[in-house]
Design a protein around this motif. Structure first.
Motif, PDB file in Angstrom:
ATOM      1  N   GLY A  88      75.212 136.117 105.573  1.00  0.00           N
ATOM      2  CA  GLY A  88      76.061 135.860 106.548  1.00  0.00           C
ATOM      3  C   GLY A  88      77.499 136.338 106.224  1.00  0.00           C
ATOM      4  N   ASN A 114      79.087 143.452 115.173  1.00  0.00           N
ATOM      5  CA  ASN A 114      78.512 142.154 114.412  1.00  0.00           C
ATOM      6  C   ASN A 114      78.425 141.100 115.680  1.00  0.00           C
ATOM      7  OD1 ASN A 114      78.050 139.745 113.045  1.00  0.00           O
ATOM      8  ND2 ASN A 114      79.270 140.246 111.403  1.00  0.00           N
ATOM      9  N   TYR A 115      79.335 140.863 116.471  1.00  0.00           N
ATOM     10  CA  TYR A 115      79.335 139.913 117.374  1.00  0.00           C
ATOM     11  C   TYR A 115      78.441 140.208 118.668  1.00  0.00           C
ATOM     12  CZ  TYR A 115      83.401 136.855 115.603  1.00  0.00           C
ATOM     13  OH  TYR A 115      83.681 136.183 114.833  1.00  0.00           O
ATOM     14  N   ASN A 168      75.161 139.342 117.729  1.00  0.00           N
ATOM     15  CA  ASN A 168      74.953 137.891 117.774  1.00  0.00           C
ATOM     16  C   ASN A 168      74.672 137.528 119.391  1.00  0.00           C
ATOM     17  OD1 ASN A 168      75.321 137.168 115.199  1.00  0.00           O
ATOM     18  ND2 ASN A 168      77.482 137.088 115.166  1.00  0.00           N
ATOM     19  N   GLY A 209      71.576 135.626 120.833  1.00  0.00           N
ATOM     20  CA  GLY A 209      71.564 134.459 121.572  1.00  0.00           C
ATOM     21  C   GLY A 209      71.052 134.808 123.227  1.00  0.00           C
TER      22      GLY A 209
END
Length: 100
Positions: free
Chosen positions: A12, A39-40, A43, A47
């Motif tokens: 991470g 990166n986000y 994610n 999700g």
């Protein structure tokens, strides 16, 4: 909670450490912003697609896909990301400039 702990203790934090070491000072702020956005974004994709993936592939299939993606990431990192341990920022920049 187990995933968050394992991710935080494992791979991470690596991108956050590499951002500051791999980019030259002149481009560091913009490059770090772009990397953080990617990166986000990744994610968000995980999700947003996780429950659909579990419904379509099952939990084992979903984690198998994630494992393959992690394996590809490992190979990429092993082959293409330079080791920065013990090197100054100037030495890292010289290695990157030489390889470019």
């Amino acid at each position: 909670p187990v995933y968050v702990f394992a991710f935080s203790a494992g791979a991470g934090p690596i991108p956050w450490l590499l951002y500051s070491e791999l980019f030259p000072v002149s481009a560091r702020a913009r490059a770090t912003a772009l990397c953080t956005m990617c990166n986000y974004g990744a994610n968000i994709i995980v999700g947003a697609t996780f429950l659909d993936a579990v419904a379509n592939f099952g939990i084992a299939g979903t984690y198998a896909v994630y494992a393959v993606i992690c394996g590809v990431g490992y190979i990429f990192t092993d082959k293409l990301v330079i080791e920065t341990k013990g090197l100054s920022l100037q030495e890292v920049e010289m290695i990157i400039a030489k390889d470019a």
